[in-house]
Structures are given as structure tokens and as C-alpha cells.
Motif scaffolding. Structure first.
Motif: not given
Length: 141
Positions: A64-85
């Protein structure tokens, strides 16, 4: 853009790997996807963190290649949630607003790499190739 419901997505094997590109800016997402497709990757695009998580729940990807600055969920939050999955998922964070603190934080949270935008020619291809290779080594298929 490839839909999660696209029946051909599951018929055609990936040549080099399957990558999920997440960016809320359609043009940047499209350019990144185009470059990766030209390198022989299967690319799925998502315009938000929520869309990315829905895709990850349905489809296995190598990276997964993700931008850091996104709304409403930023890239770091996405990173954490994706790695939990999917704990073995390889994630590269991209941003134009880079700093050593953000880089260190993304790596601490589990990203395998960090790319500063704009990227130098060949930099993305090299880092993506390395991450996909790592994914293939870690994931039983």
C-alpha cells in the motif's frame, strides 16, 4: 479505476505485484498509478483511507502506497488500521510535507519506507520494487 467488484481483477495474475495507491488528490493518485502500471504492477486506486480499508478487507495486496496528508483519515492512521488488518502488509508513506520526525514516526508505526514528494526519477520504482519483493518473501501464497 479498478472496482473491488471487477471480476477480471481475480482472473489475471499480477506480473510484478499488486499495489494499492491511496491519495485523496485524484491527479496525484492517477499519475502514481500510471507510473506503476507502466512498470508492470497491478494497481488499485483508493481516494480515501476508508475506501482503502474496504479494499484491503476484500483483496490481498503486496504493497500500500499512501499519501500522508488526507482527510478525514490521514496516512498514519490508515497505516495503523491497515496493519491491524494485515500485519505483513508493506506500506510506503508519501508526502510533500516531510520532516525527519514524520519519517521516523511512520517507520516506528510500521511503514517499510517513506518517500518525499516530488520523487526523483527512478526513486519510487526502486523503493516499490524492494517493498513488493519483501512482501512476497513474507507472505505465504
Amino acid at each position: 479505476m479498478v472496482s473491488v467488484n471487477d471480476p477480471f481483477m481475480f482472473i489475471m495474475p499480477s506480473i510484478r505485484g499488486r499495489i494499492l495507491v491511496v491519495d485523496d488528490q485524484r491527479m496525484m493518485r492517477g499519475i502514481t498509478a500510471l507510473l506503476l502500471r507502466a512498470e508492470g504492477y497491478d494497481v488499485i486506486e483508493a481516494g480515501s483511507g476508508e475506501e482503502a480499508l474496504a479494499i484491503l478487507a476484500e483483496i490481498q495486496v503486496d504493497l500500500m502506497l499512501t499519501d500522508l496528508k488526507m482527510e478525514p483519515m490521514d496516512g498514519l492512521t490508515l497505516l495503523q488500521r491497515a496493519l491491524k488488518m494485515e500485519p505483513r502488509l508493506q506500506v510506503i508513506i508519501m508526502t510533500a510535507f516531510g520532516s525527519s520526525e514524520i519519517s521516523e514516526e511512520s517507520l516506528r508505526l510500521g511503514a517499510c519506507d517513506y518517500i518525499q514528494k516530488p520523487m526523483k526519477h527512478g526513486e519510487m520504482e526502486h523503493r516499490v520494487g524492494r517493498a513488493v519483493e519483501r512482501s512476497r518473501l513474507l507472505s505465504p501464497r
